[in-house]
Design a protein around this motif. Structure first.
Motif, short mmCIF file in Angstrom:
data_model
loop_
_atom_site.label_atom_id
_atom_site.label_comp_id
_atom_site.label_asym_id
_atom_site.label_seq_id
_atom_site.Cartn_x
_atom_site.Cartn_y
_atom_site.Cartn_z
N GLU A 91 -34.06 39.78 -18.11
CA GLU A 91 -33.42 40.35 -19.29
C GLU A 91 -32.21 39.49 -19.65
N TYR A 92 -32.23 38.92 -20.83
CA TYR A 92 -31.16 38.03 -21.24
C TYR A 92 -30.14 38.79 -22.09
N PRO A 93 -28.86 38.61 -21.81
CA PRO A 93 -27.85 39.21 -22.68
C PRO A 93 -27.85 38.53 -24.04
N ARG A 94 -27.45 39.26 -25.05
CA ARG A 94 -27.34 38.65 -26.37
C ARG A 94 -26.12 37.74 -26.40
N LYS A 95 -26.26 36.63 -27.09
CA LYS A 95 -25.16 35.67 -27.13
C LYS A 95 -23.91 36.29 -27.74
N ARG A 96 -24.08 37.15 -28.72
CA ARG A 96 -22.92 37.76 -29.37
C ARG A 96 -22.17 38.69 -28.41
N ASP A 97 -22.88 39.21 -27.40
CA ASP A 97 -22.20 40.05 -26.41
C ASP A 97 -21.39 39.22 -25.42
N LEU A 98 -21.67 37.93 -25.36
CA LEU A 98 -20.98 37.04 -24.43
C LEU A 98 -19.77 36.35 -25.08
N PHE A 99 -19.75 36.33 -26.40
CA PHE A 99 -18.69 35.61 -27.11
C PHE A 99 -17.40 36.43 -27.12
N GLN A 100 -16.29 35.75 -26.86
CA GLN A 100 -14.97 36.39 -26.91
C GLN A 100 -14.17 35.76 -28.05
N GLN A 101 -13.71 36.60 -28.94
CA GLN A 101 -13.04 36.12 -30.14
C GLN A 101 -11.61 35.67 -29.83
N PRO A 102 -11.30 34.40 -30.07
CA PRO A 102 -9.91 33.96 -29.89
C PRO A 102 -9.06 34.42 -31.06
N SER A 103 -7.76 34.24 -30.94
CA SER A 103 -6.87 34.59 -32.04
C SER A 103 -7.06 33.61 -33.19
N ARG A 104 -6.52 33.94 -34.32
CA ARG A 104 -6.61 33.06 -35.49
C ARG A 104 -5.38 32.16 -35.60
N GLN A 105 -4.71 31.96 -34.51
CA GLN A 105 -3.50 31.12 -34.53
C GLN A 105 -3.87 29.69 -34.89
N THR A 106 -3.34 29.18 -35.97
CA THR A 106 -3.68 27.83 -36.43
C THR A 106 -2.42 27.04 -36.73
N VAL A 107 -2.61 25.74 -36.85
CA VAL A 107 -1.54 24.86 -37.30
C VAL A 107 -1.84 24.51 -38.75
N GLY A 108 -0.94 24.85 -39.66
CA GLY A 108 -1.17 24.59 -41.07
C GLY A 108 -1.12 23.12 -41.41
N LEU A 109 -1.67 22.78 -42.58
CA LEU A 109 -1.70 21.38 -42.99
C LEU A 109 -0.30 20.82 -43.23
N VAL A 110 0.61 21.67 -43.72
CA VAL A 110 1.98 21.19 -43.95
C VAL A 110 2.62 20.80 -42.63
N ASP A 111 2.45 21.68 -41.63
CA ASP A 111 2.98 21.36 -40.30
C ASP A 111 2.27 20.15 -39.72
N ALA A 112 0.98 20.04 -40.00
CA ALA A 112 0.21 18.91 -39.46
C ALA A 112 0.77 17.59 -39.96
N LEU A 113 1.22 17.57 -41.23
CA LEU A 113 1.80 16.35 -41.77
C LEU A 113 3.04 15.94 -40.99
N GLN A 114 3.80 16.94 -40.54
CA GLN A 114 5.00 16.65 -39.78
C GLN A 114 4.67 16.19 -38.36
N LEU A 115 3.42 16.41 -37.96
CA LEU A 115 3.01 16.02 -36.61
C LEU A 115 2.39 14.63 -36.56
N SER A 116 2.44 13.92 -37.68
CA SER A 116 1.78 12.62 -37.72
C SER A 116 2.32 11.67 -36.66
N LYS A 117 3.59 11.78 -36.35
CA LYS A 117 4.17 10.90 -35.34
C LYS A 117 3.58 11.16 -33.96
N CYS A 118 3.00 12.34 -33.78
CA CYS A 118 2.39 12.67 -32.49
C CYS A 118 0.87 12.52 -32.52
#
Length: 326
Positions: free
Chosen positions: A44-71
């Motif tokens: 009996e195989y578990p459904r893939k959706r039952d195995l997935f764990q949703q991460p947060s939606r924490q993202t780095v915005g494009l404006v901030d990304a521009l400031q990260l160009s040096k890195c």
């Protein structure tokens, strides 16, 4: 099977399961008893959706990304924020998360960011760091690649072991990443995508697990067959030892000659992966969803021991040196 032999000329012994069936039937024939019924339950195989764990939606915005160009993070984050980047598979997603953490850590260590951006990135780094084990779990259990590899209803054979070493390398990479995480460290470089294509083509983890479980069922049945009708096997002086001699021949020809070589191949395949299999059980996932390969191997080993012990006791009872050290 008879139709297969008559119409197609296929060789029954070429099937792994047929070897176990043949061995059990020959034991029963010598005993002049009915063979034990064997039923391999479909996993009996578990459904893939039952195995997935949703991460947060924490993202780095494009404006901030521009400031990260040096890195050197601007391109990485920009790619992630595209439509294609947001739907990428867990393998690519995990590589992104690790690369982002490495880059963020490097950026924060430079002390060249303004206070507001530094605070934002500290917060993002903390969330991303906390969720790294979740991404490892998703890669192991709900990625298209490893989910397809993890489950099978086919027997493992040495001829079908393609992808085994790529699977080993991927598990090793994930194990190493997790070990570093526990020490609050990051790798200098992390690669798992290079193994993705070959792993996705095959189902080695599933085959190994299914074969361990199925071999266990047949070994249990064969041991039970031998024990239940042990009283019809005579040996010693002034006894008719015909059945014993025939049974010993079945042991030599079919167990030693056919079953044991297969079990050796199966053992080898499992031990190719076993140094890194613990990563499957160090994840933040309910135990009911843990992959069965480790428990399957434990039960399989006990089944092989029980089966060997019967033969050793029979040879001892009959004063035979077969299988005994001198």
């Amino acid at each position: 099977m008879a139709a297969c032999l008559a119409l197609l000329g296929c060789d029954r012994s070429s099937s792994v399961e047929a070897k176990f069936e043949n061995y059990l039937e020959r034991l029963a024939n010598v005993q002049e008893k009915d063979a034990m019924e064997v039923a391999i339950s479909p996993p009996e195989y578990p459904r893939k959706r039952d195995l997935f764990q949703q991460p947060s939606r924490q993202t780095v915005g494009l404006v901030d990304a521009l400031q990260l160009s040096k890195c050197h993070l601007m391109e990485l984050v920009a790619q992630r924020n595209t439509v294609l980047g947001k739907v990428q598979d867990q393998f690519r997603s995990l590589e992104y998360e690790v690369a982002l953490l490495i880059g963020l850590k490097s950026c924060l260590a430079t002390n060249e960011l303004n206070a507001e951006l530094n605070q934002d990135l500290q917060r993002i780094y903390a969330v991303k760091w906390q969720e790294l084990p979740l991404h490892i779990t998703n890669t192991l259990y709900s990625s298209d690649v490893l989910y397809a590899n993890a489950f099978s209803t086919n027997w493992y054979t040495e001829e079908t072991n393609q992808g085994l070493y790529s699977l080993q390398s991927a598990l090793q990479a994930l194990s190493t990443l997790h070990a570093l995480y526990l020490k609050e460290e990051l790798p200098e470089y992390f690669d798992i995508l290079s193994y993705q294509e070959e792993i996705e083509k095959y189902d080695q983890l599933g085959r190994i697990s299914y074969s361990l479980q199925s071999a266990t069922v047949y070994l249990h049945a064969s041991t039970q067959q031998l024990k239940q009708h042990d009283s019809v096997i005579f040996c010693g002086k002034n006894r008719d030892t015909t059945k014993y001699r025939r049974l010993k021949n079945v042991f030599q020809k079919y167990y030693v000659g056919e079953i044991q070589p297969y079990l050796a191949d199966l053992n080898s395949a499992y031990h190719t992966l076993s140094p890194h299999i613990d990563i499957l059980y160090t994840v933040n996932l309910d135990k009911q969803y843990h992959h069965p390969v480790q428990s399957a191997y434990t039960e399989y080993k006990q089944a092989t021991i029980n089966h060997a012990q019967y033969w050793m006791s029979l040879f001892k009872r009959c004063g035979d040196q077969v299988g005994q050290s001198r």
